[in-house]
Scaffold this motif. Structure first.
Motif, PDB file in Angstrom:
ATOM      1  N   MET A 210       0.745  -1.140  -0.044  1.00 25.37           N
ATOM      2  CA  MET A 210       0.126   0.018  -0.119  1.00 25.37           C
ATOM      3  C   MET A 210       0.815   1.310   0.151  1.00 25.37           C
ATOM      4  O   MET A 210       1.927   1.184   0.292  1.00 25.37           O
ATOM      5  N   THR A 211       0.331   2.452  -0.314  1.00 19.75           N
ATOM      6  CA  THR A 211       1.149   3.584  -0.492  1.00 19.75           C
ATOM      7  C   THR A 211       1.074   4.191   0.852  1.00 19.75           C
ATOM      8  O   THR A 211       0.418   3.745   1.895  1.00 19.75           O
ATOM      9  N   SER A 212       2.001   5.318   1.176  1.00 17.69           N
ATOM     10  CA  SER A 212       1.713   6.075   2.228  1.00 17.69           C
ATOM     11  C   SER A 212       0.469   7.011   2.607  1.00 17.69           C
ATOM     12  O   SER A 212       0.350   7.353   3.753  1.00 17.69           O
ATOM     13  N   ASN A 213      -0.399   7.077   1.720  1.00 17.91           N
ATOM     14  CA  ASN A 213      -1.475   7.948   1.665  1.00 17.91           C
ATOM     15  C   ASN A 213      -2.788   7.121   1.233  1.00 17.91           C
ATOM     16  O   ASN A 213      -3.353   7.636   0.351  1.00 17.91           O
TER      17      ASN A 213
ATOM     18  N   ASP B  34      -1.295 -21.475  -8.148  1.00 17.21           N
ATOM     19  CA  ASP B  34      -0.752 -20.982  -6.887  1.00 17.21           C
ATOM     20  C   ASP B  34      -1.504 -19.928  -6.411  1.00 17.21           C
ATOM     21  O   ASP B  34      -1.389 -19.698  -5.202  1.00 17.21           O
ATOM     22  N   ASN B  35      -1.889 -18.948  -7.164  1.00 15.50           N
ATOM     23  CA  ASN B  35      -2.496 -17.821  -6.774  1.00 15.50           C
ATOM     24  C   ASN B  35      -3.697 -17.453  -7.513  1.00 15.50           C
ATOM     25  O   ASN B  35      -3.396 -17.152  -8.870  1.00 15.50           O
ATOM     26  N   MET B  36      -4.744 -17.202  -7.013  1.00 12.39           N
ATOM     27  CA  MET B  36      -5.782 -16.897  -7.928  1.00 12.39           C
ATOM     28  C   MET B  36      -5.815 -15.426  -8.568  1.00 12.39           C
ATOM     29  O   MET B  36      -6.167 -15.451  -9.820  1.00 12.39           O
ATOM     30  N   ALA B  37      -5.361 -14.537  -8.143  1.00  9.63           N
ATOM     31  CA  ALA B  37      -5.260 -13.330  -8.862  1.00  9.63           C
ATOM     32  C   ALA B  37      -3.920 -13.294  -9.898  1.00  9.63           C
ATOM     33  O   ALA B  37      -4.240 -12.973 -10.963  1.00  9.63           O
ATOM     34  N   ARG B  38      -2.838 -13.944  -9.651  1.00  7.48           N
ATOM     35  CA  ARG B  38      -1.906 -14.202 -10.791  1.00  7.48           C
ATOM     36  C   ARG B  38      -2.605 -14.954 -11.877  1.00  7.48           C
ATOM     37  O   ARG B  38      -2.330 -14.734 -12.831  1.00  7.48           O
ATOM     38  N   MET B  39      -3.267 -16.113 -11.477  1.00  4.70           N
ATOM     39  CA  MET B  39      -3.862 -16.904 -12.489  1.00  4.70           C
ATOM     40  C   MET B  39      -4.764 -16.170 -13.263  1.00  4.70           C
ATOM     41  O   MET B  39      -4.958 -15.970 -14.696  1.00  4.70           O
TER      42      MET B  39
ATOM     43  N   ARG C  29       3.155 -10.166   2.106  1.00  5.82           N
ATOM     44  CA  ARG C  29       2.890 -10.831   0.965  1.00  5.82           C
ATOM     45  C   ARG C  29       1.861 -10.259  -0.061  1.00  5.82           C
ATOM     46  O   ARG C  29       1.964 -10.354  -1.207  1.00  5.82           O
ATOM     47  N   LEU C  30       0.815  -9.812   0.526  1.00  4.48           N
ATOM     48  CA  LEU C  30      -0.030  -9.092  -0.274  1.00  4.48           C
ATOM     49  C   LEU C  30       0.619  -7.831  -1.024  1.00  4.48           C
ATOM     50  O   LEU C  30       0.217  -7.586  -2.045  1.00  4.48           O
ATOM     51  N   ASP C  31       1.214  -6.868  -0.240  1.00  9.29           N
ATOM     52  CA  ASP C  31       1.913  -5.878  -0.923  1.00  9.29           C
ATOM     53  C   ASP C  31       2.981  -6.414  -1.928  1.00  9.29           C
ATOM     54  O   ASP C  31       2.765  -5.520  -3.182  1.00  9.29           O
ATOM     55  N   ASP C  32       3.364  -7.203  -2.144  1.00 16.86           N
ATOM     56  CA  ASP C  32       4.502  -7.729  -2.974  1.00 16.86           C
ATOM     57  C   ASP C  32       3.750  -8.200  -4.337  1.00 16.86           C
ATOM     58  O   ASP C  32       3.861  -8.098  -5.272  1.00 16.86           O
ATOM     59  N   LEU C  33       2.434  -8.862  -4.043  1.00 17.53           N
ATOM     60  CA  LEU C  33       1.630  -9.275  -5.029  1.00 17.53           C
ATOM     61  C   LEU C  33       1.026  -8.316  -5.787  1.00 17.53           C
ATOM     62  O   LEU C  33       0.978  -8.341  -7.092  1.00 17.53           O
ATOM     63  N   VAL C  34       0.512  -7.286  -5.168  1.00 18.72           N
ATOM     64  CA  VAL C  34      -0.163  -6.079  -5.683  1.00 18.72           C
ATOM     65  C   VAL C  34       1.067  -5.337  -6.757  1.00 18.72           C
ATOM     66  O   VAL C  34       0.890  -4.904  -7.910  1.00 18.72           O
ATOM     67  N   ALA C  35       2.137  -5.244  -6.034  1.00 25.42           N
ATOM     68  CA  ALA C  35       3.228  -4.627  -7.047  1.00 25.42           C
ATOM     69  C   ALA C  35       3.509  -5.239  -8.217  1.00 25.42           C
ATOM     70  O   ALA C  35       3.803  -4.690  -9.258  1.00 25.42           O
ATOM     71  N   ALA C  36       3.686  -6.579  -7.816  1.00 32.07           N
ATOM     72  CA  ALA C  36       3.988  -7.528  -9.244  1.00 32.07           C
ATOM     73  C   ALA C  36       2.830  -7.417 -10.260  1.00 32.07           C
ATOM     74  O   ALA C  36       3.182  -7.196 -11.482  1.00 32.07           O
TER      75      ALA C  36
END
Length: 280
Positions: free
Chosen positions: A1-4, A146-151, A188-195
């Protein structure tokens, strides 16, 4: 997430509304989409400078009453309102927890107790933590389960598997956005969103909409290459004793063509698995 995140969320919801949506008259040309900050402040009954500071991240301790007034002014539904409360730090949830990444053996055993339904366990980042045989068969068109969002966004199979891919994509992103409020410090969630933001323009556009949704029940229209169309219903349950985990069950109407197709899929998968084991 961002700082704001609070300001980003407010701006996204403000941009969705027009003056006539909230009973305001529109005067003059508008340089940005949606309501002006001053208009939101009027609707919420607060000082416009204070509201501006909230969006800009210069005010980070709004009261629950302020947040309630803003959510009402921006016509937020229940899930968006709860997400806003969490972003503002005013949700009465006590100490923040980190999601549990291992599945209890008893729960794994329970998954196998659904022979006619595809059952699996996800964490807030939609990683598959466990699944039964029918779930493995259902998602077999994907290269990696492995991951529903990535799939959904990065595996080519998704575009044909989800016959309403756009709806499925929106639901996945809205669910992830909902999860960021529940687990704001979940790496883990932050890394997924960034990727996904870097790999998919479609994901990035949906993520920037700040839509929040945590569905517990809905329909799914799928197309499996082995058995054809499947009209399924899914239900989601929080796993007590394993914060952050969700048990998801896909099932068909008993006696329907989709029910028969799902049974066939299970049989085909079992046969294939047995043949593979025999060859080894």
């Amino acid at each position: 997430m961002t700082s704001n995140d609070l300001g980003d969320f407010l701006r996204a919801h403000r941009a969705r509304l027009r003056p006539d949506d909230v009973g305001l008259a529109s005067h003059g040309a508008r340089r940005v989409a949606g309501l002006r900050r001053e208009e939101v402040a009027v609707l919420a009954g607060m000082n416009s400078d204070y509201y501006a500071r909230l969006e800009q991240g210069r005010e980070r301790s709004p009261s629950p009453q302020i947040i309630e007034a803003i959510s009402s002014a921006l016509r937020m539904d229940g899930e968006a309102r709860e997400h806003l409360l969490r972003l503002a730090g005013t949700a009465p949830e006590g100490r923040r927890q980190q999601p549990r990444e291992t599945v209890d053996p008893a729960l794994r055993q329970l998954l196998d107790g659904y022979p006619n339904a595809a059952a699996f366990v996800l964490n807030p980042a939609t990683d598959f933590l466990a699944s039964n045989a029918l779930a493995d068969a259902l998602f077999s068109p994907f290269e990696n389960v492995d991951n529903m969002a990535r799939m959904t966004f990065l595996d080519p199979a998704a575009r044909s598997f989800f016959t309403q891919w756009g709806r499925a994509a929106e639901a996945v992103v809205a669910g992830l956005r909902h999860a960021t409020g529940l687990a704001p410090h979940y790496r883990r969630l932050d890394d997924l969103v960034a990727a996904l933001t870097g790999a998919s323009e479609e994901f990035a556009a949906l993520w920037s909409s700040h839509t929040v949704q945590g569905k517990t029940r809905d329909g799914k229209e799928l197309l499996h290459p082995d058995v054809g169309p499947l009209a399924l219903t899914f239900q989601t349950f929080d796993v007590r004793g394993a914060w952050g985990q969700q048990l998801v069950i896909y099932h068909a109407e008993p006696g329907s063509p989709s029910d028969q197709a799902l049974s066939l899929l299970g049989s085909l998968h079992a046969t294939h698995h047995q043949e593979s084991t025999t060859e080894q």
